[in-house]
Design a protein around this motif. Structure first.
Motif, PDB file in Angstrom:
ATOM      1  N   ARG A 221     -21.893 -37.520 -53.356  1.00  0.00           N
ATOM      2  CA  ARG A 221     -21.991 -38.695 -54.229  1.00  0.00           C
ATOM      3  C   ARG A 221     -22.477 -39.926 -53.459  1.00  0.00           C
ATOM      4  NH1 ARG A 221     -17.100 -36.481 -56.317  1.00  0.00           N
ATOM      5  NH2 ARG A 221     -15.858 -37.923 -55.044  1.00  0.00           N
ATOM      6  N   ALA A 222     -21.995 -40.063 -52.216  1.00  0.00           N
ATOM      7  CA  ALA A 222     -22.424 -41.199 -51.401  1.00  0.00           C
ATOM      8  C   ALA A 222     -23.917 -41.117 -51.103  1.00  0.00           C
ATOM      9  CB  ALA A 222     -21.619 -41.243 -50.111  1.00  0.00           C
ATOM     10  N   GLN A 223     -24.400 -39.915 -50.793  1.00  0.00           N
ATOM     11  CA  GLN A 223     -25.827 -39.746 -50.527  1.00  0.00           C
ATOM     12  C   GLN A 223     -26.653 -40.042 -51.775  1.00  0.00           C
ATOM     13  OE1 GLN A 223     -27.374 -38.698 -47.349  1.00  0.00           O
ATOM     14  NE2 GLN A 223     -28.935 -39.730 -48.572  1.00  0.00           N
TER      15      GLN A 223
ATOM     16  N   GLY B  70     -25.093 -49.883 -45.926  1.00  0.00           N
ATOM     17  CA  GLY B  70     -25.628 -48.568 -45.612  1.00  0.00           C
ATOM     18  C   GLY B  70     -27.143 -48.523 -45.719  1.00  0.00           C
ATOM     19  N   ALA B  71     -27.699 -49.203 -46.719  1.00  0.00           N
ATOM     20  CA  ALA B  71     -29.155 -49.245 -46.867  1.00  0.00           C
ATOM     21  C   ALA B  71     -29.799 -50.017 -45.725  1.00  0.00           C
ATOM     22  CB  ALA B  71     -29.514 -49.877 -48.214  1.00  0.00           C
ATOM     23  N   VAL B  72     -29.164 -51.087 -45.275  1.00  0.00           N
ATOM     24  CA  VAL B  72     -29.692 -51.845 -44.137  1.00  0.00           C
ATOM     25  C   VAL B  72     -29.712 -50.968 -42.890  1.00  0.00           C
ATOM     26  CG1 VAL B  72     -29.333 -53.823 -42.625  1.00  0.00           C
ATOM     27  CG2 VAL B  72     -28.977 -54.062 -45.084  1.00  0.00           C
ATOM     28  N   VAL B  73     -28.643 -50.201 -42.676  1.00  0.00           N
ATOM     29  CA  VAL B  73     -28.615 -49.282 -41.535  1.00  0.00           C
ATOM     30  C   VAL B  73     -29.753 -48.274 -41.636  1.00  0.00           C
ATOM     31  CG1 VAL B  73     -27.294 -47.441 -40.416  1.00  0.00           C
ATOM     32  CG2 VAL B  73     -26.144 -49.538 -41.147  1.00  0.00           C
TER      33      VAL B  73
ATOM     34  N   LEU C  43     -23.735 -43.713 -45.156  1.00  0.00           N
ATOM     35  CA  LEU C  43     -23.021 -43.258 -46.350  1.00  0.00           C
ATOM     36  C   LEU C  43     -21.650 -43.913 -46.501  1.00  0.00           C
ATOM     37  CD1 LEU C  43     -23.856 -39.440 -46.204  1.00  0.00           C
ATOM     38  CD2 LEU C  43     -25.138 -41.294 -47.281  1.00  0.00           C
ATOM     39  N   PHE C  44     -20.959 -44.137 -45.399  1.00  0.00           N
ATOM     40  CA  PHE C  44     -19.595 -44.692 -45.439  1.00  0.00           C
ATOM     41  C   PHE C  44     -19.485 -45.820 -44.415  1.00  0.00           C
ATOM     42  CE2 PHE C  44     -19.411 -40.065 -46.256  1.00  0.00           C
ATOM     43  CZ  PHE C  44     -19.032 -40.106 -47.592  1.00  0.00           C
TER      44      PHE C  44
ATOM     45  N   ASP D 120     -19.306 -50.314 -51.836  1.00  0.00           N
ATOM     46  CA  ASP D 120     -19.396 -50.302 -50.381  1.00  0.00           C
ATOM     47  C   ASP D 120     -20.281 -51.416 -49.865  1.00  0.00           C
ATOM     48  OD1 ASP D 120     -18.652 -49.089 -47.951  1.00  0.00           O
ATOM     49  OD2 ASP D 120     -20.616 -48.130 -47.796  1.00  0.00           O
ATOM     50  N   THR D 121     -20.578 -52.420 -50.708  1.00  0.00           N
ATOM     51  CA  THR D 121     -21.466 -53.482 -50.278  1.00  0.00           C
ATOM     52  C   THR D 121     -20.763 -54.475 -49.389  1.00  0.00           C
ATOM     53  OG1 THR D 121     -20.956 -54.810 -52.236  1.00  0.00           O
ATOM     54  CG2 THR D 121     -22.793 -53.269 -52.402  1.00  0.00           C
TER      55      THR D 121
END
Length: 296
Positions: free
Chosen positions: A34-36, A70-73, A164-165, A213-214
């Motif tokens: 789900r995270a992916q 997570g998107a920034v990473v 993801l986390f 998770d933002t």
């Protein structure tokens, strides 16, 4: 006559009985899936790489323009891979000669500044061996250890948890930073395991709307917690009724799912979610009366 005449057809809905370990592994795989999917959905909706629109989103510090951590990473790693390739690649334009991936990393640190500052101050205040010496110098050194470990972890693409986390990865990196720093000061902290889940709990109490998770809400300035604050809050958790206490500890300390907690308590997931809401409400009321914090 065929040997399989009269044999029951295979049930496509049939689920084999799993051991508790297999069930936990299955649940974790589903959480990761789900995270992916959530990350993939976010990335697919963004402008193309190399455009000024994407650059603006990547360098934004606050919502609604800022991406999830997570998107920034993900883009830090992508930009770093491009930077390491021998052939020139079309970069995202910046006004600096610094590699763009490093610019993104520094932007990420700015987004985390308020959260990390609270953690650094709270840890130094909680650790009496440091507080009795030079707390300001200890904070600076611990902050440097944390920034270095963040850089190492984010650049290590085998650690998929950062995409993801993010919050969980940040949490464990802080623990490692604290251990490394104390070891550098000559302390043996191999068994050092502070009640770090209380920090997560404090964040949940302070921001009841935290559902993603933002971590945007964590950028808001709040009063730092001292070591005594942590001890007080932990004592309140331990005084909760059994089912509420188990729910809070498993959820915020052991990072277990509602389904796993429900199996332990032999209750439905809906009941467990109710236990969490009741426990947080009780803790918020008790702690607010003692400290004056989190008043509505």
């Amino acid at each position: 006559m065929s040997d399989d005449v009269g044999a029951p057809d295979a049930d496509p809905q049939f689920q084999p009985i799993m051991t508790p370990k297999q069930k936990r592994e299955h649940e974790r795989a589903q959480v990761r899936k789900r995270a992916q999917a959530r990350l993939d959905t976010e990335l697919a909706a963004l402008p193309a790489w190399g455009t000024s629109e994407l650059e603006q989103r990547l360098l934004a510090l606050r919502k609604p323009d800022a991406l999830s951590h997570g998107a920034v990473v993900h883009y830090i790693r992508y930009a770093r891979r491009l930077d390491q390739q021998p052939a020139p690649q079309p970069p995202v334009s910046t006004s600096s000669d610094v590699a763009f991936w490093h610019t993104l990393f520094m932007t990420l640190l700015r987004r985390l500044h308020g959260l990390n500052e609270r953690w650094v101050r709270a840890m130094v205040a909680q650790e009496t061996r440091l507080a009795l010496r030079d707390p300001q110098n200890a904070q600076n050194d611990l902050r440097q250890h944390l920034d270095l470990l963040l850089l190492e972890g984010i650049c290590d693409e085998t650690k998929v948890g950062w995409e993801l986390f993010f919050r969980k990865s940040l949490h464990y990196t802080r623990l490692n930073a604290m251990r490394r720093y104390l070891n550098s000061q000559g302390y043996d902290v191999r068994a050092h395991n502070p009640p770090h889940f209380v920090e997560w709990l404090q964040g949940e109490l302070a921001t009841s709307s935290a559902q993603d998770d933002t971590d945007a809400h964590l950028a808001d300035p709040r009063d730092e917690l001292t070591g005594a604050d942590y001890a007080d809050l932990l004592s309140e958790v331990l005084q909760l009724p059994y089912k509420l206490k188990v729910t809070i500890i498993m959820r915020y300390w052991e990072d277990e799912t509602f389904e796993t907690i429900a199996a332990v308590l032999n209750r439905s997931t809906r009941s467990v979610k109710g236990y969490q809401c009741r426990a947080l409400k009780i803790l918020k009321q008790r702690y607010a009366r003692k400290t004056g914090s989190w008043d509505n």
